[in-house]
Motif scaffolding. Structure first.
Motif, PDB file in Angstrom:
ATOM      1  N   SER A  39       0.832  -1.217   0.000  1.00 43.35           N
ATOM      2  CA  SER A  39       0.000   0.000   0.000  1.00 43.35           C
ATOM      3  C   SER A  39       0.860   1.258   0.000  1.00 43.35           C
ATOM      4  O   SER A  39       0.572   2.221  -0.728  1.00 43.35           O
ATOM      5  N   ARG A  40       1.917   1.270   0.804  1.00 45.01           N
ATOM      6  CA  ARG A  40       2.831   2.428   0.834  1.00 45.01           C
ATOM      7  C   ARG A  40       3.529   2.594  -0.518  1.00 45.01           C
ATOM      8  O   ARG A  40       3.648   3.708  -1.034  1.00 45.01           O
ATOM      9  N   ASN A  56       2.439   1.607  -3.394  1.00 48.07           N
ATOM     10  CA  ASN A  56       1.429   2.065  -4.347  1.00 48.07           C
ATOM     11  C   ASN A  56       1.194   3.565  -4.212  1.00 48.07           C
ATOM     12  O   ASN A  56       1.087   4.278  -5.214  1.00 48.07           O
ATOM     13  N   ALA A  57       1.112   4.050  -2.977  1.00 44.48           N
ATOM     14  CA  ALA A  57       0.904   5.495  -2.753  1.00 44.48           C
ATOM     15  C   ALA A  57       2.068   6.303  -3.324  1.00 44.48           C
ATOM     16  O   ALA A  57       1.856   7.340  -3.968  1.00 44.48           O
ATOM     17  N   LEU A  58       3.290   5.820  -3.106  1.00 44.15           N
ATOM     18  CA  LEU A  58       4.457   6.519  -3.661  1.00 44.15           C
ATOM     19  C   LEU A  58       4.432   6.514  -5.183  1.00 44.15           C
ATOM     20  O   LEU A  58       4.750   7.523  -5.831  1.00 44.15           O
ATOM     21  N   LEU A  59       4.060   5.394  -5.753  1.00 43.98           N
ATOM     22  CA  LEU A  59       3.993   5.313  -7.217  1.00 43.98           C
ATOM     23  C   LEU A  59       2.902   6.220  -7.771  1.00 43.98           C
ATOM     24  O   LEU A  59       3.094   6.857  -8.822  1.00 43.98           O
ATOM     25  N   GLN A  60       1.788   6.324  -7.078  1.00 36.94           N
ATOM     26  CA  GLN A  60       0.727   7.232  -7.513  1.00 36.94           C
ATOM     27  C   GLN A  60       1.204   8.685  -7.482  1.00 36.94           C
ATOM     28  O   GLN A  60       0.890   9.473  -8.385  1.00 36.94           O
ATOM     29  N   GLU A  61       1.976   9.040  -6.455  1.00 37.29           N
ATOM     30  CA  GLU A  61       2.546  10.395  -6.383  1.00 37.29           C
ATOM     31  C   GLU A  61       3.502  10.636  -7.546  1.00 37.29           C
ATOM     32  O   GLU A  61       3.503  11.717  -8.147  1.00 37.29           O
ATOM     33  N   GLN A  62       4.329   9.651  -7.851  1.00 31.30           N
ATOM     34  CA  GLN A  62       5.261   9.789  -8.972  1.00 31.30           C
ATOM     35  C   GLN A  62       4.514   9.942 -10.288  1.00 31.30           C
ATOM     36  O   GLN A  62       4.904  10.756 -11.134  1.00 31.30           O
TER      37      GLN A  62
END
Length: 71
Positions: free
Chosen positions: A22-23, A25-31
């Motif tokens: 989940s973490r 995924n959140a970082l990848l969404q920000e990128q």
């Protein structure tokens, strides 16, 4: 059959893995959001530069074709 302790350990590992994913995924969404914004900005700059080049090309004088020289 797996004991209750083994099952509890597996569930805890799965929960930890889920949190990690989940973490990530959140970082990848920000990128993705950052890169999408950068791409859109670069596209806008490219279009503006293209418009400036087109405007400069329109300002260039049109040359008449040169006549062939006769020896």
């Amino acid at each position: 059959m797996a004991s209750l302790t083994d099952l509890t350990d597996r569930v805890e590992r799965l929960l930890l893995r889920h949190d990690e994913i989940s973490r990530t995924n959140a970082l990848l969404q920000e990128q993705i959001a950052t890169l999408t914004q950068e791409r859109d900005s670069l596209r806008s700059r490219l279009n503006a530069a293209r418009a400036r080049v087109d405007a400069l090309l329109e300002r260039l004088p049109v040359e008449a074709p040169k006549e062939q020289e006769q020896p």
